[in-house]
Design a protein around this motif. Structure first.
Motif, PDB file in Angstrom:
ATOM      1  N   ARG A 358      24.394 -37.338   9.689  1.00 25.39           N
ATOM      2  CA  ARG A 358      23.628 -38.577   9.923  1.00 25.39           C
ATOM      3  C   ARG A 358      22.419 -38.330  10.812  1.00 25.39           C
ATOM      4  NH1 ARG A 358      26.336 -43.776  10.324  1.00 25.39           N
ATOM      5  NH2 ARG A 358      28.348 -43.664   9.337  1.00 25.39           N
ATOM      6  N   LEU A 359      22.525 -37.280  11.665  1.00 28.70           N
ATOM      7  CA  LEU A 359      21.374 -36.926  12.528  1.00 28.70           C
ATOM      8  C   LEU A 359      20.350 -36.103  11.756  1.00 28.70           C
ATOM      9  CD1 LEU A 359      23.136 -35.774  15.861  1.00 28.70           C
ATOM     10  CD2 LEU A 359      21.985 -37.945  15.448  1.00 28.70           C
ATOM     11  N   GLY A 360      20.720 -35.675  10.535  1.00 27.34           N
ATOM     12  CA  GLY A 360      19.782 -34.877   9.746  1.00 27.34           C
ATOM     13  C   GLY A 360      20.259 -33.455   9.495  1.00 27.34           C
ATOM     14  N   ALA A 361      21.474 -33.134   9.972  1.00 24.96           N
ATOM     15  CA  ALA A 361      22.009 -31.793   9.693  1.00 24.96           C
ATOM     16  C   ALA A 361      22.375 -31.704   8.213  1.00 24.96           C
ATOM     17  CB  ALA A 361      23.244 -31.541  10.550  1.00 24.96           C
ATOM     18  N   GLU A 362      22.489 -30.478   7.718  1.00 23.51           N
ATOM     19  CA  GLU A 362      22.944 -30.285   6.329  1.00 23.51           C
ATOM     20  C   GLU A 362      24.174 -29.391   6.372  1.00 23.51           C
ATOM     21  OE1 GLU A 362      20.109 -29.614   3.116  1.00 23.51           O
ATOM     22  OE2 GLU A 362      18.550 -30.036   4.606  1.00 23.51           O
ATOM     23  N   ALA A 370      33.006 -24.786   6.829  1.00 18.79           N
ATOM     24  CA  ALA A 370      31.781 -25.587   6.923  1.00 18.79           C
ATOM     25  C   ALA A 370      30.599 -24.656   6.643  1.00 18.79           C
ATOM     26  CB  ALA A 370      31.652 -26.193   8.308  1.00 18.79           C
ATOM     27  N   VAL A 371      29.763 -25.049   5.694  1.00 15.54           N
ATOM     28  CA  VAL A 371      28.574 -24.264   5.384  1.00 15.54           C
ATOM     29  C   VAL A 371      27.384 -25.027   5.984  1.00 15.54           C
ATOM     30  CG1 VAL A 371      27.187 -23.232   3.540  1.00 15.54           C
ATOM     31  CG2 VAL A 371      29.686 -23.474   3.263  1.00 15.54           C
ATOM     32  N   ILE A 372      26.689 -24.378   6.908  1.00 17.77           N
ATOM     33  CA  ILE A 372      25.702 -25.069   7.737  1.00 17.77           C
ATOM     34  C   ILE A 372      24.311 -24.510   7.477  1.00 17.77           C
ATOM     35  CG2 ILE A 372      25.087 -25.626  10.136  1.00 17.77           C
ATOM     36  CD1 ILE A 372      28.234 -24.447  10.440  1.00 17.77           C
ATOM     37  N   LYS A 373      23.429 -25.354   6.977  1.00 17.91           N
ATOM     38  CA  LYS A 373      22.052 -24.912   6.749  1.00 17.91           C
ATOM     39  C   LYS A 373      21.321 -24.981   8.078  1.00 17.91           C
ATOM     40  CE  LYS A 373      18.481 -25.802   3.441  1.00 17.91           C
ATOM     41  NZ  LYS A 373      17.882 -26.818   2.611  1.00 17.91           N
ATOM     42  N   GLY A 374      20.570 -23.981   8.414  1.00 12.06           N
ATOM     43  CA  GLY A 374      19.892 -23.933   9.716  1.00 12.06           C
ATOM     44  C   GLY A 374      18.576 -24.699   9.739  1.00 12.06           C
ATOM     45  N   GLN A 375      17.917 -24.632  10.870  1.00  7.99           N
ATOM     46  CA  GLN A 375      16.588 -25.215  11.106  1.00  7.99           C
ATOM     47  C   GLN A 375      16.497 -26.687  10.725  1.00  7.99           C
ATOM     48  OE1 GLN A 375      14.336 -22.153   9.009  1.00  7.99           O
ATOM     49  NE2 GLN A 375      13.723 -21.318  10.976  1.00  7.99           N
ATOM     50  N   ALA A 376      17.600 -27.412  10.976  1.00  8.39           N
ATOM     51  CA  ALA A 376      17.594 -28.842  10.650  1.00  8.39           C
ATOM     52  C   ALA A 376      16.788 -29.588  11.718  1.00  8.39           C
ATOM     53  CB  ALA A 376      19.019 -29.365  10.608  1.00  8.39           C
ATOM     54  N   ARG A 377      15.991 -30.554  11.261  1.00  8.14           N
ATOM     55  CA  ARG A 377      15.269 -31.380  12.234  1.00  8.14           C
ATOM     56  C   ARG A 377      16.131 -32.609  12.504  1.00  8.14           C
ATOM     57  NH1 ARG A 377       9.206 -33.697  11.716  1.00  8.14           N
ATOM     58  NH2 ARG A 377       9.208 -34.653  13.776  1.00  8.14           N
ATOM     59  N   LEU A 378      16.740 -32.671  13.671  1.00 10.40           N
ATOM     60  CA  LEU A 378      17.663 -33.761  13.971  1.00 10.40           C
ATOM     61  C   LEU A 378      16.892 -34.957  14.544  1.00 10.40           C
ATOM     62  CD1 LEU A 378      20.740 -31.873  15.556  1.00 10.40           C
ATOM     63  CD2 LEU A 378      20.160 -32.199  13.151  1.00 10.40           C
ATOM     64  N   ARG A 379      17.265 -36.141  14.047  1.00  9.07           N
ATOM     65  CA  ARG A 379      16.664 -37.387  14.554  1.00  9.07           C
ATOM     66  C   ARG A 379      17.772 -38.331  14.963  1.00  9.07           C
ATOM     67  NH1 ARG A 379      13.287 -36.538  10.094  1.00  9.07           N
ATOM     68  NH2 ARG A 379      11.148 -36.064  10.725  1.00  9.07           N
ATOM     69  N   GLY A 380      17.571 -39.063  16.067  1.00  8.80           N
ATOM     70  CA  GLY A 380      18.597 -39.938  16.637  1.00  8.80           C
ATOM     71  C   GLY A 380      19.183 -40.911  15.618  1.00  8.80           C
ATOM     72  N   ALA A 381      20.471 -41.233  15.781  1.00  8.11           N
ATOM     73  CA  ALA A 381      21.147 -42.185  14.882  1.00  8.11           C
ATOM     74  C   ALA A 381      22.353 -42.756  15.626  1.00  8.11           C
ATOM     75  CB  ALA A 381      21.599 -41.453  13.608  1.00  8.11           C
ATOM     76  N   ALA A 382      22.977 -43.762  14.992  1.00  9.86           N
ATOM     77  CA  ALA A 382      24.200 -44.333  15.573  1.00  9.86           C
ATOM     78  C   ALA A 382      25.400 -43.598  14.992  1.00  9.86           C
ATOM     79  CB  ALA A 382      24.280 -45.815  15.245  1.00  9.86           C
ATOM     80  N   LEU A 383      26.250 -43.066  15.854  1.00 12.41           N
ATOM     81  CA  LEU A 383      27.374 -42.224  15.420  1.00 12.41           C
ATOM     82  C   LEU A 383      28.683 -42.774  15.971  1.00 12.41           C
ATOM     83  CD1 LEU A 383      25.844 -38.736  16.372  1.00 12.41           C
ATOM     84  CD2 LEU A 383      25.576 -39.973  14.209  1.00 12.41           C
ATOM     85  N   LYS A 384      29.752 -42.375  15.299  1.00  7.63           N
ATOM     86  CA  LYS A 384      31.088 -42.757  15.751  1.00  7.63           C
ATOM     87  C   LYS A 384      31.917 -41.494  15.850  1.00  7.63           C
ATOM     88  CE  LYS A 384      33.237 -47.094  14.831  1.00  7.63           C
ATOM     89  NZ  LYS A 384      33.203 -48.133  13.879  1.00  7.63           N
ATOM     90  N   LEU A 399      21.512 -34.420  22.176  1.00  8.05           N
ATOM     91  CA  LEU A 399      20.583 -33.770  23.119  1.00  8.05           C
ATOM     92  C   LEU A 399      19.453 -33.049  22.379  1.00  8.05           C
ATOM     93  CD1 LEU A 399      23.169 -32.196  25.618  1.00  8.05           C
ATOM     94  CD2 LEU A 399      21.703 -34.188  26.040  1.00  8.05           C
ATOM     95  N   ILE A 400      19.753 -32.584  21.154  1.00  2.76           N
ATOM     96  CA  ILE A 400      18.720 -31.888  20.366  1.00  2.76           C
ATOM     97  C   ILE A 400      17.830 -32.904  19.645  1.00  2.76           C
ATOM     98  CG2 ILE A 400      18.309 -30.308  18.428  1.00  2.76           C
ATOM     99  CD1 ILE A 400      21.120 -29.133  18.922  1.00  2.76           C
ATOM    100  N   ALA A 401      18.441 -33.998  19.163  1.00  2.04           N
ATOM    101  CA  ALA A 401      17.731 -34.910  18.245  1.00  2.04           C
ATOM    102  C   ALA A 401      16.537 -35.591  18.914  1.00  2.04           C
ATOM    103  CB  ALA A 401      18.713 -35.963  17.744  1.00  2.04           C
TER     104      ALA A 401
END
Ligand code: EPU
Length: 436
Positions: A358-362, A370-384, A399-401
């Motif tokens: 939801r923050l923009g990770a893939e 878990a297969v994690i694509k790097g260099q994701a641009r994270l942007r703030g969101a509401a999370l649970k 903290l990154i977003a």
């Protein structure tokens, strides 16, 4: 050794005020400065259970006053302990057992309540403990705990939602754990300290928290050899006495800040650590290219380097801990390529992945990986959040977003991290607690 003294009965804390806690973070601020690591939650919990093994006062120093510890302390109060919580210390004694019943409410809040089974059986011959709760991270069996206690002579059956166990004096046994279990090893070790004869436990968990519990038990007069190895020999005693014990530093908390230090722009000194307990994480982070200096009790991490992706598999100590899997996953969203993280301890511990997305990770979950694509641009969101370590992973994501991240149900974080928002604020993070 501190003398037993009459102190106030342990009061039950009110947790309701914690349930609606939300954390708000504005990401992108560089973290700089010092952070001091608290005592280990997962050492404190079994050590509090060990209080049931003696009538005398046990004093604990360097205690993390996190919610799980407060619940466990309250559970002791329910069954008859007297004591007081101080500034990162607890003094507690159980001169007599008032009730062998550990309530559903307590047991559902922390899984560690199952650790009361062994000590209660060993000293009192009777225990009634609810089936344990804790984080919803997949199947969490306790069959090895029960099998071992049965072999020692306990009669155990389920009654509604409770495990009811009875015995005359437990007997020493030879038992090889069919699989590695941390609390299972701790439960049987504690039971064996008061059993008749010698117990030889094979295939024991090697986690530093097990070793710290053994140190406490020895301070209480237990006769244990083989600490730190897979085969542990316990010669049963007729009684144990009081002690004063300093809890080891929390390696998972230290690892979480170590990971935070690797984000771009950060420069953190993590103080009061036991570097030897984090060998697997250090190897992974250095393999990714992180700039980490280790000294006797301190890590110094400078972020900002481009980080290579990693292939990681969780495994029992000294392998890479499942309790850092979620937090490392957050970091890997910033690596320069595709990473893979395989979870082998629990079968449902990827709740953070969907929320990080939801923050923009893939992040894609393929079976146990878990297969994690790097260099994701994270942007703030509401999370649970649903569990403790996932909460920490989401805080790191926040903290990154860029912009504002809101994390609901943050009670989970406070179950295991002492003052995390305060510690992060002191490092320069823009993080607030909002009471819902
Ligand atoms: N298992 C069995 N039978 C048993 C016991 C365990 O099959 O009788 C299986 C479990 O189902 C699981 C695996 O063995 O798949 C490992 O379970 P273990 O018993 O080692 O976990 P635990 O003792 O319940 C402790 C920590 C956890 C940590 C794990 C693994 C405490 C209070 N909890 O749990 O901590 O993840 O060891 O290292 O010490 C946390 O702090 O966030 C946390 C979940």
């Amino acid at each position: 050794m501190p003398a037993a003294r009459a102190v106030e009965p342990v009061a039950r804390p009110n947790f309701h005020h914690m349930q609606n806690i939300t954390i708000s973070i504005r990401g992108g601020k560089p973290l700089r400065g010092n952070v001091a690591i608290s005592g280990a939650k997962n050492a404190t919990l079994p050590e509090l259970a060990a209080v049931c093994l003696s009538a005398e006062t046990i004093e604990f120093l360097n205690v993390p006053l996190v919610e799980d510890v407060k619940v466990m302390h309250a559970a002791l109060g329910e069954i008859g302990a007297q004591g007081e919580i101080g500034d990162n210390s607890i003094r507690v004694a159980m001169p007599v057992l008032r009730s062998p019943l550990v309530s559903l409410q307590t047991a559902r809040t922390t899984r560690a309540s199952v650790l009361l089974l062994g000590p209660l059986l060993a000293r009192h011959g009777y225990a009634k403990v609810s089936f344990p709760g804790g984080c919803p991270i997949g199947e969490r069996k306790i069959n090895f705990h029960l099998q071992g206690l049965e072999r020692m002579g306990a009669e155990i059956h389920a009654e509604d939602e409770y495990i009811v166990a009875r015995c005359r004096r437990l007997k020493g046994i030879e038992y090889d754990f069919p699989g590695k279990t941390v609390t299972g090893t701790e439960n049987l070790l504690m039971a064996a300290t008061l059993a008749e004869g010698t117990t030889v436990l094979g295939n024991c968990a090697l986690e530093p928290e097990v070793t710290d519990l053994i140190d406490l038990l020895k301070e209480m007069g237990a006769d244990i050899s083989g600490s730190g190895s897979e085969t542990i020999v316990v010669r049963g005693q007729t009684g144990l006495h009081g002690a004063s014990h300093r809890v080891i530093p929390d390696r998972i908390e230290a690892g979480t800040y170590l990971i935070a230090g690797c984000f771009a722009g950060n420069d953190i000194h993590v103080l009061g650590v036991e570097p030897e307990h984090l060998g697997s994480l250090l190897e992974i982070l250095r393999g990714m290219g992180a700039d980490i200096t280790v000294s006797a009790r301190e890590f110094h991490i400078k972020g900002g380097k481009s980080l290579a992706p990693a292939e990681v598999t969780t495994s029992p100590y000294p392998g890479f801990p499942t309790d850092l899997q979620a937090q490392l996953t957050t970091l890997l969203t910033q690596a320069s390529g595709v990473s893979r993280v395989r979870e082998t301890i629990f079968n449902d511990r990827f709740h953070h992945a969907g929320e990080l997305n939801r923050l923009g990770a893939e992040i894609k979950i393929e079976g146990d990986t878990a297969v994690i694509k790097g260099q994701a641009r994270l942007r703030g969101a509401a999370l649970k959040t649903t569990d403790l370590r996932a909460s920490a992973a989401l805080v790191l994501g926040g903290l990154i977003a860029e912009g504002k991240t809101i994390i609901q149900n943050s009670y989970q974080l406070f179950r295991g991290y002492e003052n995390m928002p305060d510690k992060l604020q002191k490092l320069g993070a823009d993080i607030k607690i909002i009471q819902g």
